[in-house]
Design a protein around this motif. Structure first.
Motif, mmCIF file in Angstrom:
data_model
loop_
_atom_site.group_PDB
_atom_site.id
_atom_site.type_symbol
_atom_site.label_atom_id
_atom_site.label_comp_id
_atom_site.label_asym_id
_atom_site.label_seq_id
_atom_site.Cartn_x
_atom_site.Cartn_y
_atom_site.Cartn_z
ATOM 1 N N ILE A 130 49.538 34.441 36.440
ATOM 2 C CA ILE A 130 49.888 34.801 37.658
ATOM 3 C C ILE A 130 49.153 36.133 37.350
ATOM 4 O O ILE A 130 48.660 36.748 36.319
ATOM 5 C CB ILE A 130 50.906 34.787 37.376
ATOM 6 C CG1 ILE A 130 51.413 35.895 36.533
ATOM 7 C CG2 ILE A 130 51.815 33.393 37.402
ATOM 8 C CD1 ILE A 130 53.051 36.100 36.411
ATOM 9 N N GLU A 131 48.585 36.266 38.273
ATOM 10 C CA GLU A 131 48.813 37.958 38.732
ATOM 11 C C GLU A 131 49.534 39.055 38.021
ATOM 12 O O GLU A 131 50.464 38.541 37.993
ATOM 13 C CB GLU A 131 48.598 38.805 40.608
ATOM 14 C CG GLU A 131 47.158 37.260 40.699
ATOM 15 C CD GLU A 131 47.393 37.714 42.570
ATOM 16 O OE1 GLU A 131 47.725 38.029 42.898
ATOM 17 O OE2 GLU A 131 46.273 37.239 42.890
ATOM 18 N N ASP A 132 48.686 39.727 37.590
ATOM 19 C CA ASP A 132 49.395 41.058 37.385
ATOM 20 C C ASP A 132 48.995 42.211 38.083
ATOM 21 O O ASP A 132 47.959 42.768 37.916
ATOM 22 C CB ASP A 132 49.287 41.114 35.743
ATOM 23 C CG ASP A 132 49.790 42.163 34.698
ATOM 24 O OD1 ASP A 132 50.724 42.562 35.658
ATOM 25 O OD2 ASP A 132 49.894 42.471 34.020
ATOM 26 N N ASN A 133 50.244 43.189 38.276
ATOM 27 C CA ASN A 133 50.216 44.772 38.325
ATOM 28 C C ASN A 133 51.232 45.097 37.784
ATOM 29 O O ASN A 133 51.953 45.543 37.135
ATOM 30 C CB ASN A 133 50.872 44.369 40.020
ATOM 31 C CG ASN A 133 50.640 46.321 40.802
ATOM 32 O OD1 ASN A 133 49.799 46.593 39.898
ATOM 33 N ND2 ASN A 133 51.506 46.089 41.504
ATOM 34 N N GLU B 75 48.944 33.461 27.551
ATOM 35 C CA GLU B 75 49.931 34.185 27.895
ATOM 36 C C GLU B 75 50.850 34.294 29.311
ATOM 37 O O GLU B 75 50.398 34.229 30.035
ATOM 38 C CB GLU B 75 49.151 36.232 27.921
ATOM 39 C CG GLU B 75 49.239 36.701 25.958
ATOM 40 C CD GLU B 75 48.731 37.901 25.834
ATOM 41 O OE1 GLU B 75 47.871 38.049 26.892
ATOM 42 O OE2 GLU B 75 49.670 38.024 25.066
ATOM 43 N N TRP B 76 51.664 34.779 30.642
ATOM 44 C CA TRP B 76 52.107 35.142 30.876
ATOM 45 C C TRP B 76 51.260 35.918 32.381
ATOM 46 O O TRP B 76 50.998 35.528 33.081
ATOM 47 C CB TRP B 76 53.602 35.067 31.266
ATOM 48 C CG TRP B 76 54.016 34.985 33.005
ATOM 49 C CD1 TRP B 76 54.553 35.911 33.440
ATOM 50 C CD2 TRP B 76 54.321 33.761 33.307
ATOM 51 N NE1 TRP B 76 55.336 34.898 34.204
ATOM 52 C CE2 TRP B 76 54.975 33.987 34.350
ATOM 53 C CE3 TRP B 76 53.803 32.491 33.145
ATOM 54 C CZ2 TRP B 76 55.654 32.983 35.376
ATOM 55 C CZ3 TRP B 76 54.022 31.591 34.375
ATOM 56 C CH2 TRP B 76 54.761 31.952 35.272
ATOM 57 N N VAL C 121 40.310 36.977 29.170
ATOM 58 C CA VAL C 121 40.789 37.099 30.484
ATOM 59 C C VAL C 121 39.978 38.409 30.627
ATOM 60 O O VAL C 121 40.802 39.413 30.808
ATOM 61 C CB VAL C 121 41.215 36.503 31.388
ATOM 62 C CG1 VAL C 121 41.529 36.022 32.530
ATOM 63 C CG2 VAL C 121 41.891 34.646 30.417
ATOM 64 N N ALA C 122 39.140 38.116 31.829
ATOM 65 C CA ALA C 122 39.024 39.835 31.883
ATOM 66 C C ALA C 122 39.067 40.150 33.778
ATOM 67 O O ALA C 122 38.626 40.422 34.096
ATOM 68 C CB ALA C 122 37.411 40.476 32.494
ATOM 69 N N SER C 123 40.240 39.765 33.882
ATOM 70 C CA SER C 123 41.451 40.106 34.853
ATOM 71 C C SER C 123 41.833 41.554 34.907
ATOM 72 O O SER C 123 42.288 42.308 35.689
ATOM 73 C CB SER C 123 42.853 39.523 34.493
ATOM 74 O OG SER C 123 43.436 39.397 33.555
ATOM 75 N N LYS C 124 41.941 42.182 34.038
ATOM 76 C CA LYS C 124 42.857 43.958 33.876
ATOM 77 C C LYS C 124 41.837 44.856 32.783
ATOM 78 O O LYS C 124 41.150 45.425 33.803
ATOM 79 C CB LYS C 124 43.899 44.070 32.826
ATOM 80 C CG LYS C 124 44.535 45.332 32.551
ATOM 81 C CD LYS C 124 46.038 44.852 31.851
ATOM 82 C CE LYS C 124 46.535 46.058 31.238
ATOM 83 N NZ LYS C 124 47.433 46.447 30.799
ATOM 84 N N HIS C 125 40.854 44.518 32.515
ATOM 85 C CA HIS C 125 39.793 45.137 31.803
ATOM 86 C C HIS C 125 38.383 44.587 31.654
ATOM 87 O O HIS C 125 38.087 42.998 32.260
ATOM 88 C CB HIS C 125 40.213 45.153 29.830
ATOM 89 C CG HIS C 125 41.182 45.651 30.208
ATOM 90 N ND1 HIS C 125 41.644 47.117 29.458
ATOM 91 C CD2 HIS C 125 42.327 45.063 29.577
ATOM 92 C CE1 HIS C 125 42.967 47.521 29.185
ATOM 93 N NE2 HIS C 125 44.093 46.843 28.516
ATOM 94 N N PRO C 126 37.458 45.394 31.706
ATOM 95 C CA PRO C 126 35.690 45.187 32.247
ATOM 96 C C PRO C 126 35.352 44.179 31.035
ATOM 97 O O PRO C 126 36.253 44.140 29.837
ATOM 98 C CB PRO C 126 34.664 46.061 31.878
ATOM 99 C CG PRO C 126 36.073 47.453 31.309
ATOM 100 C CD PRO C 126 37.595 46.649 31.500
ATOM 101 N N VAL C 127 34.790 43.188 30.918
ATOM 102 C CA VAL C 127 34.107 42.632 30.054
ATOM 103 C C VAL C 127 33.359 42.888 29.081
ATOM 104 O O VAL C 127 34.419 42.294 28.117
ATOM 105 C CB VAL C 127 33.136 40.898 30.855
ATOM 106 C CG1 VAL C 127 32.460 40.224 29.790
ATOM 107 C CG2 VAL C 127 33.166 40.745 31.571
ATOM 108 N N PHE D 150 49.947 32.575 41.057
ATOM 109 C CA PHE D 150 48.409 31.787 39.939
ATOM 110 C C PHE D 150 47.730 32.607 39.716
ATOM 111 O O PHE D 150 46.804 33.494 40.493
ATOM 112 C CB PHE D 150 47.598 30.570 40.469
ATOM 113 C CG PHE D 150 49.031 29.652 39.513
ATOM 114 C CD1 PHE D 150 48.719 29.315 38.209
ATOM 115 C CD2 PHE D 150 50.085 28.620 40.370
ATOM 116 C CE1 PHE D 150 49.879 28.282 36.926
ATOM 117 C CE2 PHE D 150 50.750 27.916 40.139
ATOM 118 C CZ PHE D 150 50.584 27.070 38.496
ATOM 119 N N LEU D 151 46.765 33.634 38.897
ATOM 120 C CA LEU D 151 45.619 33.673 38.933
ATOM 121 C C LEU D 151 44.304 32.943 39.082
ATOM 122 O O LEU D 151 44.281 31.254 38.683
ATOM 123 C CB LEU D 151 45.144 34.154 37.563
ATOM 124 C CG LEU D 151 44.409 35.391 37.608
ATOM 125 C CD1 LEU D 151 44.951 36.203 38.393
ATOM 126 C CD2 LEU D 151 44.525 35.439 35.805
#
Length: 377
Positions: free
Chosen positions: A142-145, A136-137, A314-320, A216-217
């Motif tokens: 990449i970083e998401d807001n 996914e993009w 990938v736990a970038s938006k939600h916790p693990v 990039f993330l």
């Protein structure tokens, strides 16, 4: 004539064959070595049973032997013809759809083609070429807001004179196509022309808020470089328009990274429908069980598992702890190795086959002989 006489006799006897019954294949008739016909003659009050026998000869023996041999040859030909009909066709193509029944696993893959005469090419494909990756993009590469997406929907509702969608509605339409969210969840319109116009306007608002800045993330660029080094085919899926997606890819300099790009114009529905992932796997020429999806939400996990694919969250938006349904959960993509991907894509597992459960044998417990006191009674 003798047979008709025996059949119509008073006692109703049938001919009794006393010899070898053979079948002449060439003329399709029966031949008998010795035939005895019980006939009944009435003399006064009694009856006499007479047996007529046909004598054997060497010529008849040779004829019987040749008939048996011809019959054996015919049966052998029929058996070989039956076996040839039952042989599977090697040129039959295997269905790569995700709804294939699990009793035929492991299915054939392009890495297992016996037509590959080049041993170096076969060795390369057996290395890492038998698995594919779908990314996914936003929120993965990449970083998401996520606040920008909410602001775009609120701005569109004000322009169209619609009521502002509440927070739970905005959370529900995450991952959906714009047309799908407007018609099925927000219920603003059903007209295809109006849906297309509002969807394009919403993307324009989002791109203006985003400003064309992509980063990039952490760990994603290094992980993608490792997959490129091992020549693992990769695909990119997103519900963004293709024009905006290709522009963003060129902005961060990864134009030649992905073999397949699936954008909003290529599918009818977004997540949690697995259409995007199934279509990307078909373009990669992989069966779903050999594909790993990389996402950052439970909607991605649900869609990937429905398509019989493995999912790395990938736990970038939600916790693990909220992503426990995924096959693997990481904070950064560079925490993974190629060995981890091979273990995930290995379909020699019980969940992809009908494995009979092992029977558990109950062990009888020996409680010993209970002694009873004689004075008890």
């Amino acid at each position: 004539m003798v047979e008709s006489i025996a059949a119509t006799s008073l006692l109703g006897h049938r001919p009794i064959c006393g010899g070898n019954l053979t079948r002449d294949v060439s003329v399709k008739r029966k031949s008998l070595n010795t035939v005895r016909f019980p006939t009944t003659e009435f003399l006064g009050g009694g009856r006499i049973v007479v047996s007529l026998a046909l004598p054997k000869s060497d010529k008849q023996d040779r004829f019987v032997f040749s008939s048996i041999k011809a019959l054996a040859v015919e049966l052998t030909r029929e058996a070989h013809a039956y076996r040839e009909e039952k042989l599977p066709n090697r040129d039959t193509k295997i269905d790569r759809g995700f709804d294939q029944r699990p009793d035929s696993w492991p299915p054939a893959n392009r890495a297992d083609k016996p037509s590959l005469r080049n041993p170096l090419l076969r060795h390369e494909r057996m290395g890492c070429g038998w698995l594919g990756a779908i990314f996914e993009w936003e929120g993965v590469l990449i970083e998401d807001n996520p606040d920008l997406e909410k602001q775009a929907w609120l701005a569109l509702s004000q322009e169209e004179g619609k009521p502002s969608p509440p927070a739970f509605i905005l959370k529900r339409i995450e991952g959906m196509k714009n047309e799908q969210a407007i018609s099925e969840v927000l219920c603003w319109s059903r007209d295809p022309a109006q849906l297309r116009r509002m969807a394009n306007r919403k993307e324009e608002i989002y791109q203006s808020l985003q400003g064309g800045i992509y980063r990039f993330l952490s760990g994603s660029k290094e992980f993608v470089s490792v997959l490129m080094h091992y020549k693992i085919p990769m695909a990119l899926v997103s519900t963004r328009p293709r024009k905006a997606l290709e522009s963003a890819i060129g902005e961060i300099g990864i134009e030649d990274t992905f073999s397949v790009i699936v954008a909003a114009e290529d599918v009818h529905r977004g997540k949690p429908d697995p259409e995007m992932f199934v279509y990307a796997a078909q373009l990669l020429n992989f069966i779903p069980e050999r594909v790993i999806v990389f996402g950052n939400s439970n909607l991605t996990v649900e869609a990937a598992h429905e398509a019989r694919m493995k999912c790395v969250a990938v736990a970038s938006k939600h916790p693990v702890y909220e992503l426990g349904a995924a096959d693997l959960v990481v904070r950064r993509l560079d925490e993974l190795s190629v060995v981890d991907l091979k273990n995930l894509a290995d379909i020699e597992m019980t969940e992809f086959g009908s494995v009979e459960p092992e029977m558990e044998l109950e062990v009888e417990k020996d409680y010993g002989s209970s002694s009873v006191d004689d004075n008890f009674w």
